[in-house]
Design an enzyme around this catalytic site. Structure first.
Site, PDB file in Angstrom:
ATOM      1  CB  SER A 122      -0.868  -0.059   1.258  1.00 41.39           C
ATOM      2  OG  SER A 122      -1.597   1.117   1.407  1.00 41.39           O
TER       3      SER A 122
ATOM      4  CE  LYS B  68      -4.721  -0.228   0.253  1.00 45.61           C
ATOM      5  NZ  LYS B  68      -5.335  -1.018   1.339  1.00 45.61           N
TER       6      LYS B  68
ATOM      7  CE  LYS C  25      -3.866   3.489   2.495  1.00 46.90           C
ATOM      8  NZ  LYS C  25      -5.061   2.953   3.162  1.00 46.90           N
TER       9      LYS C  25
ATOM     10  CG  ASP D 297      -7.786   2.185   0.923  1.00 44.24           C
ATOM     11  OD1 ASP D 297      -8.983   2.553   0.990  1.00 44.24           O
ATOM     12  OD2 ASP D 297      -7.168   1.708   1.900  1.00 44.24           O
TER      13      ASP D 297
ATOM     14  CD  GLU E 208      -8.876  -1.125   0.870  1.00 45.11           C
ATOM     15  OE1 GLU E 208      -7.917  -1.330   0.078  1.00 45.11           O
ATOM     16  OE2 GLU E 208      -8.762  -1.180   2.097  1.00 45.11           O
TER      17      GLU E 208
ATOM     18  CG  ASP F  75     -10.518  -1.194   5.247  1.00 46.72           C
ATOM     19  OD1 ASP F  75     -10.826  -1.534   6.393  1.00 46.72           O
ATOM     20  OD2 ASP F  75      -9.387  -0.752   4.987  1.00 46.72           O
TER      21      ASP F  75
ATOM     22  CE  LYS G 185      -7.347  -2.546   7.169  1.00 40.53           C
ATOM     23  NZ  LYS G 185      -7.551  -1.089   7.079  1.00 40.53           N
TER      24      LYS G 185
ATOM     25  N   GLY H 172      -4.041  -4.108   6.429  1.00 43.51           N
ATOM     26  CA  GLY H 172      -3.035  -3.778   7.439  1.00 43.51           C
ATOM     27  C   GLY H 172      -3.342  -2.471   8.153  1.00 43.51           C
TER      28      GLY H 172
HETATM   29 MG   LIG Z   1      -8.292   0.405   3.452  1.00 43.72          MG
END
Ligand SMILES: [Mg+2]
Length: 367
Positions: A134, A160, A162, A187, A212, A237, A261, A289
């Site tokens: 990420s 991934k 952000k 995400d 996400e 998530d 998670k 994570g």
């Molecule tokens: Mg997330």
């Protein structure tokens, strides 16, 4: 019988700052639990941080729930088994990360008492778990591109990114031009509203593995509207706080993938229930994570050995986050996989000299 519980909060500096739509962080404050029983010491960490940015929980609320409710309950009811623990503390509404932190310590204890690696007790079926990475929001496209190249070289199976409003489609179109074939996802960390549906429609062109948590952290309904409108799979998530929310989201068609998670859903037992339900509905899952130290990472690795964890997990190498971790083991990638430790319990040993040297809070609780 549990004789003693220790709580430490440590301050651990990140190798590089991590930026999401919530803001930028430079270090993590991590709440650690040690449980002492019959000569065995078990460990866990809470998914909470100093500030309530990801959810309403933070270290202060977790400490409060642990001290005032969970630890007294463990001692009063003489609980040691994680299944009994979950049942007996179900009267506490919410506070999933606090509950999960203690449940995980009890799982490590149980596995150690049985002389088995935790992942085997959990029904794990893998020796290595697929590693994705990420990448936080960066100041420039050049910087981001350089990091993506480095991560691909290191062997990560999925990149991934952000994103947040204003730092989304421009970045995506540029990165897709430079890396046409890579497995890419984004995400949003709940940074958008349903009014941004046309923007997500536009993202279909970038062939993302998934988008996400585009909408609000507690939303399920508007995600179903958005998923009906776009071709790319939505992964939830933040919204999935337990089995009930998972089934609600799947029934409504709010997502086609779930990021599990352990902390967010309140422990392993709930995570496993979601995993099994998703498997029965052919919804793939992966392990997210929370910038864990090596203790939390060891639990994540164990979780990701379950069969329906078929997509790349946010389980990266130790050096991606920490120049010095708090355990004796370094997680590294080999052929795109993070190896599963084979020792008893979580299979890693905390470095208590180092932990004490960076502790900013410590308290012991005796039976
Ligand atoms: Mg997330």
């Amino acid at each position: 019988m549990i004789e003693k519980i220790e709580i430490r909060i440590i301050k651990l500096p990140l190798v590089e700052h991590f930026e999401t739509s919530f803001g930028r962080i430079y270090e993590r404050e991590i709440l650690l639990i040690s449980v002492f029983s019959d000569g065995i010491i078990a460990f866990s960490e809470s998914a909470t941080d100093k500030d309530p940015l990801y959810s309403y929980e933070n270290n202060a609320t977790a400490l409060h729930i642990l001290e005032e409710y969970i630890i007294p309950l463990l001692f009063a009811d003489k609980i040691e088994d994680p299944i009994n623990f979950k049942r007996n503390c179900s009267f506490i509404k919410g506070h999933n990360m606090a509950k999960s932190a203690m449940e995980l310590a009890l799982w490590d204890l149980k596995a150690k008492k049985m002389g088995q690696p935790l992942y085997k007790i959990w029904g794990g079926v893998k020796n290595g778990v697929i590693s994705g990475v990420s990448i936080g929001i960066k100041d420039s496209l050049d910087e981001l591109n350089g990091i993506i190249e480095k991560r691909l070289e290191e062997g990560y199976q999925r990149i991934k990114l952000k994103i947040k409003p204003g730092k989304d489609t421009i970045i995506l179109s540029s990165m897709r031009k430079m890396h046409a074939g890579i497995c890419l996802s984004v995400d949003c960390n709940a940074a958008y509203g349903i009014e941004h549906a046309p923007l997500f429609k536009e993202m279909d062109a970038y062939k993302l593995l998934m988008i996400e948590q585009p909408l609000a952290h507690d939303d399920v309904y508007y995600h179903s509207v958005l998923q009906g409108d776009i071709a790319t799979d939505i992964c939830l998530d933040e919204s999935i706080t337990g089995m009930h929310k998972a089934s609600e989201a799947i029934e409504l068609g709010s997502c086609r993938v779930i990021n599990i998670k352990i902390g967010r859903v309140g422990g392993y037992i709930e995570a496993k229930e979601i995993h099994d339900y998703c498997a029965s509905r052919r919804i793939p899952v992966w392990c997210g994570g929370m910038l864990e130290s090596g203790i939390g990472r060891a639990f994540n690795v164990a979780l990701a050995t379950l069969p329906d964890f078929t997509l790349p997990n946010d389980i990266s190498e130790t050096r991606r986050y920490w120049s010095k971790d708090i355990i004796d083991h370094e997680f590294i990638i080999r052929k795109g996989l993070i190896e599963v430790p084979q020792g008893v319990g979580i299979g890693v040993i905390p470095d208590f000299d180092f932990i004490e040297s960076i502790a900013i809070y410590r308290k012991n609780y005796h039976h």
